[in-house]
Design an enzyme around this catalytic site. Structure first.
Site, PDB file in Angstrom:
ATOM      1  N   ARG A 125     -77.712  47.601  54.929  1.00 26.57           N
ATOM      2  CA  ARG A 125     -76.930  47.655  56.158  1.00 26.57           C
ATOM      3  C   ARG A 125     -76.683  49.063  56.686  1.00 26.57           C
ATOM      4  NH1 ARG A 125     -72.189  44.166  53.645  1.00 26.57           N
ATOM      5  NH2 ARG A 125     -73.001  45.319  51.863  1.00 26.57           N
ATOM      6  N   SER A 126     -76.134  49.960  55.849  1.00 24.43           N
ATOM      7  CA  SER A 126     -75.762  51.279  56.379  1.00 24.43           C
ATOM      8  C   SER A 126     -76.975  52.129  56.802  1.00 24.43           C
ATOM      9  CB  SER A 126     -74.829  52.044  55.435  1.00 24.43           C
ATOM     10  OG  SER A 126     -75.396  52.256  54.174  1.00 24.43           O
TER      11      SER A 126
HETATM   12  P1  4NP Z   1     -76.324  46.960  51.180  1.00 28.70           P
HETATM   13  O1  4NP Z   1     -76.972  45.706  50.422  1.00 28.70           O
HETATM   14  O2  4NP Z   1     -74.951  47.138  50.599  1.00 28.70           O
HETATM   15  O3  4NP Z   1     -76.301  46.515  52.598  1.00 28.70           O
HETATM   16  O4  4NP Z   1     -77.242  48.130  50.920  1.00 28.70           O
HETATM   17  C1  4NP Z   1     -77.047  45.593  49.031  1.00 28.70           C
HETATM   18  C2  4NP Z   1     -78.034  46.242  48.355  1.00 28.70           C
HETATM   19  C3  4NP Z   1     -78.129  46.095  46.977  1.00 28.70           C
HETATM   20  C4  4NP Z   1     -77.236  45.307  46.302  1.00 28.70           C
HETATM   21  C5  4NP Z   1     -76.235  44.654  46.998  1.00 28.70           C
HETATM   22  C6  4NP Z   1     -76.139  44.808  48.363  1.00 28.70           C
HETATM   23  N1  4NP Z   1     -77.367  45.140  44.907  1.00 28.70           N
HETATM   24  O5  4NP Z   1     -76.576  44.364  44.335  1.00 28.70           O
HETATM   25  O6  4NP Z   1     -78.225  45.764  44.285  1.00 28.70           O
END
Ligand code: 4NP
Length: 149
Positions: free
Chosen positions: A14-15
């Protein structure tokens, strides 16, 4: 120079999109945009392939980004810190050292729907539609952010 930081959990889905989208809408001489994650799982990694793809589909290149973890220092280096969801918001706020730090932290979708405290859903475990949905949400929010800068 206005400095804006986008924050999610992993800094790979997302970011990085939020960083790329807002960067595409502002004058880089006037606004600096960066992103970070509250967790360290993916530090040093490229954005998720699906985020790279959806950004590229809209003419935005995010391949030069690498994941990093949010640090206390970010409160000194940025004017506004946008959290993608309420969990990120709480985690960032828990690191605030002062009221001044705390007031920098905002939920990004409150730009689109003020005071609703909506989350940008975590698309990591879902399919491509999730990334399309996240892109649209962030595009709207960033359009509003850019129009106010
Ligand atoms: P983000 O998504 O927070 O939008 O980058 C995720 C990326 C990886 C994980 C969870 C959310 N993970 O659990 O590895």
């Amino acid at each position: 120079m206005q400095k804006i930081l986008m924050v999610c959990l992993g800094n790979i889905c997302r970011s990085p999109l939020a960083e790329g989208i807002l960067t595409s809408k502002v004058d880089s001489d006037l606004v600096y945009v960066d992103s970070a994650g509250t967790a360290a799982y993916h530090v040093g990694n490229l954005p998720d392939k699906r985020s790279i793809q959806i950004a590229a589909k809209h003419g935005i290149n995010i391949r030069n980004q690498r994941a990093r973890k949010f640090t206390e220092q970010d409160f000194d280096n940025f004017d506004v810190i946008y959290a993608m969801d309420q969990s990120n918001y709480k985690n960032i706020k828990s690191l605030a050292r002062s009221k001044e730090d705390e007031i920098k932290v905002k939920l990004i979708l409150n730009e689109t729907h003020p005071e609703m405290n909506d989350n940008v859903p975590d698309p990591y475990y879902g399919g491509n539609e999730g990334f399309q949905n996240v892109y649209q949400m962030l595009d709207k929010a960033c359009e509003i952010i850019a129009s106010k800068l």
